[in-house]
Design a protein around this motif. Structure first.
Motif, short mmCIF file in Angstrom:
data_model
loop_
_atom_site.label_atom_id
_atom_site.label_comp_id
_atom_site.label_asym_id
_atom_site.label_seq_id
_atom_site.Cartn_x
_atom_site.Cartn_y
_atom_site.Cartn_z
N ALA A 1 0.83 -1.21 0.00
CA ALA A 1 0.00 0.00 0.00
C ALA A 1 0.87 1.26 0.00
O ALA A 1 0.56 2.25 -0.68
CB ALA A 1 -0.92 -0.01 1.22
N GLU A 2 1.95 1.21 0.74
CA GLU A 2 2.83 2.39 0.80
C GLU A 2 3.53 2.62 -0.55
O GLU A 2 3.74 3.76 -0.96
CB GLU A 2 3.89 2.18 1.89
N THR A 3 3.85 1.53 -1.21
CA THR A 3 4.47 1.64 -2.54
C THR A 3 3.49 2.32 -3.49
O THR A 3 3.86 3.26 -4.23
CB THR A 3 4.84 0.24 -3.09
N GLU A 4 2.27 1.84 -3.47
CA GLU A 4 1.25 2.42 -4.35
C GLU A 4 1.07 3.91 -4.07
O GLU A 4 1.00 4.73 -4.98
CB GLU A 4 -0.07 1.68 -4.17
N LEU B 1 4.09 5.94 -5.31
CA LEU B 1 4.11 6.04 -6.78
C LEU B 1 3.03 7.00 -7.28
O LEU B 1 3.25 7.75 -8.23
CB LEU B 1 3.93 4.65 -7.42
N THR B 2 1.87 6.97 -6.65
CA THR B 2 0.80 7.89 -7.03
C THR B 2 1.28 9.34 -6.89
O THR B 2 1.09 10.17 -7.78
CB THR B 2 -0.45 7.66 -6.16
N GLU B 3 1.93 9.60 -5.77
CA GLU B 3 2.43 10.96 -5.53
C GLU B 3 3.54 11.32 -6.52
O GLU B 3 3.56 12.44 -7.06
CB GLU B 3 2.95 11.03 -4.08
N LEU B 4 4.39 10.37 -6.79
CA LEU B 4 5.49 10.63 -7.73
C LEU B 4 4.97 10.94 -9.13
O LEU B 4 5.43 11.88 -9.78
CB LEU B 4 6.38 9.38 -7.84
N VAL B 5 4.03 10.14 -9.57
CA VAL B 5 3.47 10.34 -10.91
C VAL B 5 2.84 11.73 -10.99
O VAL B 5 3.02 12.46 -11.97
CB VAL B 5 2.44 9.24 -11.24
N ALA B 6 2.14 12.10 -9.96
CA ALA B 6 1.46 13.41 -9.96
C ALA B 6 2.45 14.56 -9.97
O ALA B 6 2.18 15.61 -10.56
CB ALA B 6 0.55 13.51 -8.73
N LYS B 7 3.59 14.37 -9.35
CA LYS B 7 4.54 15.48 -9.20
C LYS B 7 5.72 15.42 -10.16
O LYS B 7 6.57 16.31 -10.16
CB LYS B 7 5.08 15.49 -7.76
N LEU B 8 5.77 14.37 -10.97
CA LEU B 8 6.94 14.17 -11.84
C LEU B 8 7.14 15.36 -12.77
O LEU B 8 6.26 15.74 -13.53
CB LEU B 8 6.74 12.89 -12.68
N PRO B 9 8.32 15.97 -12.71
CA PRO B 9 8.56 17.12 -13.60
C PRO B 9 8.88 16.65 -15.02
O PRO B 9 9.24 15.50 -15.23
CB PRO B 9 9.79 17.77 -12.97
N ASP B 10 8.78 17.57 -15.94
CA ASP B 10 9.22 17.31 -17.31
C ASP B 10 10.73 17.12 -17.27
O ASP B 10 11.42 17.98 -16.73
CB ASP B 10 8.92 18.56 -18.16
N THR B 11 11.22 16.04 -17.80
CA THR B 11 12.66 15.84 -17.73
C THR B 11 13.14 15.00 -18.90
O THR B 11 12.42 14.15 -19.41
CB THR B 11 13.06 15.16 -16.41
N GLN B 12 14.38 15.26 -19.29
CA GLN B 12 15.02 14.43 -20.33
C GLN B 12 15.59 13.17 -19.70
O GLN B 12 15.94 12.23 -20.39
CB GLN B 12 16.19 15.19 -20.96
N ALA B 13 15.73 13.20 -18.37
CA ALA B 13 16.38 12.08 -17.68
C ALA B 13 15.47 10.87 -17.61
O ALA B 13 14.24 11.00 -17.59
CB ALA B 13 16.78 12.51 -16.28
N GLU B 14 16.08 9.69 -17.59
CA GLU B 14 15.31 8.48 -17.32
C GLU B 14 15.11 8.41 -15.81
O GLU B 14 16.06 8.60 -15.04
CB GLU B 14 16.10 7.24 -17.75
N VAL B 15 13.89 8.14 -15.41
CA VAL B 15 13.59 8.03 -13.97
C VAL B 15 13.23 6.57 -13.69
O VAL B 15 12.42 5.97 -14.39
CB VAL B 15 12.42 8.96 -13.58
N MET B 16 13.88 6.02 -12.67
CA MET B 16 13.65 4.61 -12.32
C MET B 16 13.35 4.50 -10.83
O MET B 16 13.88 5.28 -10.03
CB MET B 16 14.90 3.78 -12.59
N ILE C 1 8.22 -7.86 -3.52
CA ILE C 1 6.80 -8.06 -3.25
C ILE C 1 5.93 -7.05 -4.02
O ILE C 1 4.82 -7.35 -4.43
CB ILE C 1 6.53 -7.88 -1.72
N SER C 2 6.46 -5.85 -4.21
CA SER C 2 5.67 -4.78 -4.82
C SER C 2 5.95 -4.58 -6.30
O SER C 2 5.34 -3.72 -6.94
CB SER C 2 5.94 -3.46 -4.09
N LEU C 3 6.88 -5.35 -6.84
CA LEU C 3 7.31 -5.07 -8.22
C LEU C 3 6.18 -5.17 -9.24
O LEU C 3 5.99 -4.30 -10.08
CB LEU C 3 8.42 -6.05 -8.64
N HIS C 4 5.43 -6.27 -9.15
CA HIS C 4 4.42 -6.50 -10.18
C HIS C 4 3.34 -5.41 -10.15
O HIS C 4 2.96 -4.87 -11.20
CB HIS C 4 3.80 -7.89 -9.98
N SER C 5 2.89 -5.09 -8.95
CA SER C 5 1.84 -4.07 -8.88
C SER C 5 2.40 -2.71 -9.29
O SER C 5 1.70 -1.90 -9.90
CB SER C 5 1.21 -4.02 -7.49
N ALA C 6 3.68 -2.46 -8.99
CA ALA C 6 4.27 -1.18 -9.41
C ALA C 6 4.34 -1.09 -10.93
O ALA C 6 4.05 -0.04 -11.51
CB ALA C 6 5.67 -1.04 -8.80
#
Ligand code: PGA
Length: 249
Positions: free
Chosen positions: A17-20, A23-38, A44-49
């Motif tokens: 749940a914390e992973t989700e 990630l929700t917050e990250l997606v919402a705040k992700l800036p425009d960038t040329q960089a690859e973000v990983m 345990i959380s990989l598949h749902s992520a």
């Protein structure tokens, strides 16, 4: 052109749940960038992520894997299992794996070879301990880590390798290598690769710095010519901090 990369290593933190939520917050705040973000959540959380980030540019990567394709290796995860859930980048050689789980350069070489054979991308970590630096052995240690784990690879393999220089004394300690120390080591790494292979490979491999990167120091570290991004531990667990670090690149 080398890729700029900012990767978050979540280590053994965050449940499903914390992973989700992160990630929700990250997606919402992700800036425009040329960089690859990983991001590298726990197994345990990989598949749902992966599913959650299906339409995002953020790539989900693994923190580790075994070198065998399958078999009697209790507690381990194989490369095919990662590929099956569409994870095709893996961190190998993190200093915590070396220190707490006895992963030697020889074991790491086997993991790298298997990953590349499976067409995966490898984020290969290495770096000296404080005692090495104090004894002025840091260049030698880094050179031997690279040599023993990577220099048996064919030249063509290097297009799937990202390096992460992480001085052990700077990981999770709040102590960061100075931008000058990072630049000095990254330039040395490129020179070492140029000698073992050629300058084309040395100039195109991305070399990330890792070890207590935070919003306050990211920009200065990333401004160095041979630093192509960062592998971020603690600060990647807080969306605003990780986003600020992504902005810094
Ligand atoms: P840190 O960890 O940013 O918490 O120092 C870095 C890493 O271990 O990759």
């Amino acid at each position: 052109m080398r890729s700029k990369i900012v990767a978050g290593n979540w280590k053994m933190n965050k449940n499903l749940a914390e992973t989700e939520a992160l990630l929700t917050e990250l997606v919402a705040k992700l800036p425009d960038t040329q960089a690859e973000v990983m991001v590298a959540p726990t197994f345990i959380s990989l598949h749902s992520a992966v599913k959650q980030l299906e339409s995002s540019s953020i790539e989900v990567i693994a923190q580790n894997m075994h070198f065998a394709e399958n078999g009697a290796y209790t507690g381990e995860i194989s490369p095919d299992m990662l590929l099956d859930i569409e994870v095709d980048t893996v961190i190998i050689g993190h200093s915590e794996r070396r220190a707490y789980f006895g992963e030697t350069n020889e074991i790491l070489n086997k993991k790298v070879v298997t990953a590349l054979y499976k067409n995966m991308r490898v984020v290969f970590c290495f770096g000296e301990k404080m005692e090495d630096r104090k004894a002025d052995n840091h260049f030698k240690v880094v050179e031997s880590q690279l040599k023993n784990a990577l220099f048996s690879l064919e030249a063509s393999a290097w297009s799937n390798i990202v390096l992460a220089y992480e001085p052990v004394w700077a990981i999770g300690t709040g102590e960061t290598a100075s931008p000058e120390q990072a630049q000095e080591m990254h330039a040395f790494i490129r020179k070492t690769i140029a000698q073992a292979y050629d300058t084309a490979i040395a100039d195109t491999v991305s070399i990330l710095y890792g070890g207590s990167v935070k919003p306050a120091n990211a920009e200065e570290i990333f401004s160095k010519p041979d630093v192509d991004g960062g592998l971020i531990g603690g600060a990647s667990l807080v969306a605003d901090d990780f986003v600020a670090i992504i902005k810094a690149i």
